[in-house]
Design an enzyme around this catalytic site. Structure first.
Site, PDB file in Angstrom:
ATOM      1  N   GLY A  31      32.138  38.958  32.455  1.00 34.98           N
ATOM      2  CA  GLY A  31      31.244  39.522  33.462  1.00 34.98           C
ATOM      3  C   GLY A  31      31.674  40.870  34.003  1.00 34.98           C
ATOM      4  O   GLY A  31      30.886  41.541  34.675  1.00 34.98           O
ATOM      5  N   GLU A  49      42.216  31.244  39.435  1.00 36.43           N
ATOM      6  CA  GLU A  49      41.876  32.520  38.796  1.00 36.43           C
ATOM      7  C   GLU A  49      42.258  33.695  39.702  1.00 36.43           C
ATOM      8  O   GLU A  49      42.691  34.747  39.220  1.00 36.43           O
ATOM      9  CB  GLU A  49      40.388  32.551  38.462  1.00 36.43           C
TER      10      GLU A  49
END
Ligand code: UDP
Length: 280
Positions: A158, A227
């Site tokens: 992304g 993350e």
């Protein structure tokens, strides 16, 4: 072999940036094969996520480090749901029992704790390289020795075209251990596929575990769980290899022209249905 010039094949700290067309698969496999490394893949399949095991493992056997020694460590709360898969030579499955969880965030962050404990107890003596992977995905093409290094991270699909680091979804609250100040950052990496030498991975997995524990004590959870901690670590400890989003694409997204090969793709899933506490 014709080398492509439409993508960067090196980072600004001189680590290889791996795309299809920037390496010779036969040569690179032969180089690593000489060392015949043992590769551990750590995956979690808790609650309804056991349904993803079959597709992941069967496709992994077709495409993931074929002809190398691989052990899939499957952490699950339901070992009866681990399917019987035809494994290649030198490859096996090791099942690790863990408890169920009520919140998906607890499964996701709990991975760092369980992986830390189990590397310490068991995997350390059984593997040279270790990958952490999400289970809700399928291998579609070669994922070979070009992915191996001391610490390899995958560009998040992304954000790889976005050169404005202030748009990366890093943790922006200074109260969290994962905080990255504005103006800093190289890339935004996914936590759905990452790998490296066993001890370097251990250090990073343990770091994510410790930092998230620290956050929990302060009643904060990083915006993208581990993350966020992973991205913080990799900003100050640069990965030795960066893998293009070929190494983790998604069935949600169209494949653009610069992605010549999709190696793993995340499945479309009904979050409300598969997650214990639903939603995003
Ligand atoms: N997971 C699991 N059970 C759950 C939630 C997550 O086993 O109830 C594991 C599974 O390995 C999954 C990973 O945690 O691939 C990441 O969670 P999820 O796929 O929900 O995160 P997303 O990538 O969709 O944000």
């Amino acid at each position: 072999m014709e080398l492509r010039t439409d993508v960067n094949s090196v980072t600004n700290w001189n680590a290889p940036l791996v795309w299809e067309g920037t390496f010779d698969p036969v040569v690179i496999d032969a180089i690593y094969k000489k060392m015949d490394p043992r590769v551990a893949v750590v995956v979690f399949a808790v609650g309804k996520y056991t349904r993803f095991l079959k597709g992941f493992l069967e496709s992994g056997e077709k495409h993931f480090l074929v002809d190398f020694r691989v052990t899939y460590y499957i952490f699950t709360d339901n070992k009866n749901a681990v399917p019987n898969i035809q494994m290649g030579k030198g490859r096996k499955i090791s099942v690790i029992d863990i408890p169920s969880a009520k919140r998906w965030q607890d499964v996701v962050l709990g991975r760092m704790r369980w992986a830390t404990i189990t590397i310490d107890k068991q995997i350390r003596t059984e593997a040279d390289y270790l990958f952490m992977m999400d289970i809700d995905s399928v291998f579609h093409n070669r994922f070979g020795a070009e992915s191996l290094s001391r610490l390899s991270a995958v560009l998040h699909r992304g954000y790889y075209k976005n050169t404005k680091r202030d748009n990366f979804p890093y943790e922006r609250r200074p109260q969290s251990k994962a905080y990255i100040p504005p103006g800093e950052g190289d890339y935004y990496y996914t936590a759905a596929v990452w790998g490296g030498y066993l001890e370097d991975m251990y250090k990073l997995v343990r770091y994510c575990y410790m930092q998230s524990e620290e956050d929990a004590k302060n009643k904060i959870e990083a915006v993208w769980q581990e993350e966020s901690h992973l991205n913080k670590y990799l900003l100050y400890n640069k990965p030795t290899k960066v893998l293009s989003p070929e190494y983790l694409w998604s069935d949600y997204d169209q494949v653009p022209a610069d992605i010549k090969v999709v190696r793993i793709s995340q499945l479309v899933k009904n979050y409300a249905e598969v997650r214990p506490n639903g939603g995003h």
